[in-house]
Scaffold this active site. Structure first.
Site, PDB file in Angstrom:
ATOM      1  N   GLU A 175       0.816  -1.225   0.000  1.00  0.00           N
ATOM      2  CA  GLU A 175       0.000   0.000   0.000  1.00  0.00           C
ATOM      3  C   GLU A 175       0.849   1.275   0.000  1.00  0.00           C
ATOM      4  O   GLU A 175       0.415   2.316  -0.508  1.00  0.00           O
ATOM      5  CB  GLU A 175      -0.899   0.014   1.240  1.00  0.00           C
ATOM      6  CG  GLU A 175      -1.731   1.269   1.338  1.00  0.00           C
ATOM      7  CD  GLU A 175      -2.623   1.280   2.561  1.00  0.00           C
ATOM      8  OE1 GLU A 175      -3.837   1.315   2.367  1.00  0.00           O
ATOM      9  OE2 GLU A 175      -2.115   1.248   3.690  1.00  0.00           O
TER      10      GLU A 175
ATOM     11  N   HIS B  30       1.263   5.681  10.762  1.00  0.00           N
ATOM     12  CA  HIS B  30       0.707   6.190   9.515  1.00  0.00           C
ATOM     13  C   HIS B  30      -0.691   6.748   9.806  1.00  0.00           C
ATOM     14  O   HIS B  30      -1.322   6.345  10.796  1.00  0.00           O
ATOM     15  CB  HIS B  30       0.536   5.062   8.474  1.00  0.00           C
ATOM     16  CG  HIS B  30       1.756   4.699   7.713  1.00  0.00           C
ATOM     17  ND1 HIS B  30       2.107   3.385   7.458  1.00  0.00           N
ATOM     18  CD2 HIS B  30       2.708   5.448   7.100  1.00  0.00           C
ATOM     19  CE1 HIS B  30       3.212   3.349   6.732  1.00  0.00           C
ATOM     20  NE2 HIS B  30       3.608   4.589   6.508  1.00  0.00           N
TER      21      HIS B  30
ATOM     22  N   CYS C  26      -2.286  -2.074   4.810  1.00  0.00           N
ATOM     23  CA  CYS C  26      -0.916  -2.035   4.273  1.00  0.00           C
ATOM     24  C   CYS C  26      -0.636  -3.152   3.279  1.00  0.00           C
ATOM     25  O   CYS C  26       0.242  -3.047   2.433  1.00  0.00           O
ATOM     26  CB  CYS C  26       0.105  -2.182   5.400  1.00  0.00           C
ATOM     27  SG  CYS C  26      -0.196  -1.190   6.836  1.00  0.00           S
TER      28      CYS C  26
HETATM   29  N1  GLY Z   1       7.488  -2.402   8.614  1.00  0.00           N
HETATM   30  C1  GLY Z   1       6.705  -1.573   7.810  1.00  0.00           C
HETATM   31  C2  GLY Z   1       7.339  -0.284   7.557  1.00  0.00           C
HETATM   32  O1  GLY Z   1       8.174   0.091   8.334  1.00  0.00           O
HETATM   33  O2  GLY Z   1       7.078   0.419   6.619  1.00  0.00           O
END
Ligand code: GLY
Length: 253
Positions: free
Chosen positions: A65, A161, A248
């Site tokens: 994603e 996020h 994700c």
């Molecule tokens: N482990 C997912 C990221 O750090 O983007």
């Protein structure tokens, strides 16, 4: 309605991926089982699946994603903010060539992870996080506005996020946790409020007739069912260990 999803098998190098969590080391066999269950859930939702093979070179690349933002009309190739992940975008561009004619790009010094972008109908909310910087967010806002969508930039306080703490279920209903519960940018929506001990379940995905949600978060699942959505629960422990959630693991379009 989504027709397509892109997903990517996690490689053995997933163990060496990035994480901020203290939940322990992932178990690779369990990780693959959980990824397979994710594919089965997507099949039940009626989408066509493009499954990419594992890339040992990119430990975090199962989290597809982050590499793009997709709409029915155009694709935006992102510029992932973690150095070890940035080149993941190359493979995704070549795959998206099969589906899209129109591309936009987030360009350095702008950085942007797709996990920081939430689409609510014609409105894109763009988080500024450790991965998405102000310049990247500004570029995406300009792109979506040039295409007739609205864009709002949302600086994050704590979440990894943007979509770690908020999801859109359609019909004006959002699922919110933590800093987004009383956030002024989301006051116009009907809210499902996630309890602090169920925070991980704020990252859920509506795919056609189902909402896919992490297993074991009874209060959030109950609220989503009460709001009229059918749920599919999935065990996500091995992805959670590396800061990953349900959104994700796929690009949906
Ligand atoms: N482990 C997912 C990221 O750090 O983007």
């Amino acid at each position: 309605m989504y027709k397509n999803v892109i997903v990517k098998t996690p490689g053995e190098s997933y163990m060496n991926g990035l994480t901020t969590s203290d939940l322990g080391s992932p178990d690779y066999e369990k990780l693959l089982e959980q990824h397979n269950a994710y594919l089965e859930a997507l099949k039940k939702c009626g989408v066509s699946i493009t499954l990419l093979p594992a890339s040992e070179e990119f430990p975090d690349s199962t989290f597809v994603e982050d590499t793009a933002v997709l709409t029915p009309e155009f694709a935006v190739i992102s510029n992932p903010g973690a150095a070890s992940r940035n080149k993941e975008k190359k493979e995704i561009k070549s795959v998206l060539n099969r589906f899209y004619d129109k591309f936009h790009y987030i360009k350095s010094p702008g950085t942007l992870d797709g996990g920081d972008v939430l689409q609510v109908d014609d409105h894109f909310y763009i988080g500024i996080s450790d991965r998405t910087n102000e310049e990247g967010a500004r570029q995406l806002k300009g792109i979506v506005e040039s295409e007739g969508y609205k864009g709002t930039i949302v600086p994050l306080q704590k979440f990894f996020h943007l979509k770690t703490g908020i999801s859109y279920l359609g019909n004006n209903v959002i699922v919110t946790a933590g800093e987004f519960i009383d956030h002024s940018d989301f006051q116009q929506y009907k809210k499902i409020t996630v309890a602090p001990e169920e925070e991980y379940s704020a990252n859920c995905i509506r795919v056609n007739n189902y909402v896919i949600i992490p297993k074991g978060y009874k209060d959030t699942i109950h609220q989503i069912n009460e709001a009229g959505y059918e749920t599919i629960e999935l065990e996500m422990s091995e992805f959670q260990k590396h800061d990953g959630g349900l959104s994700c693991l796929s690009l949906r379009f």
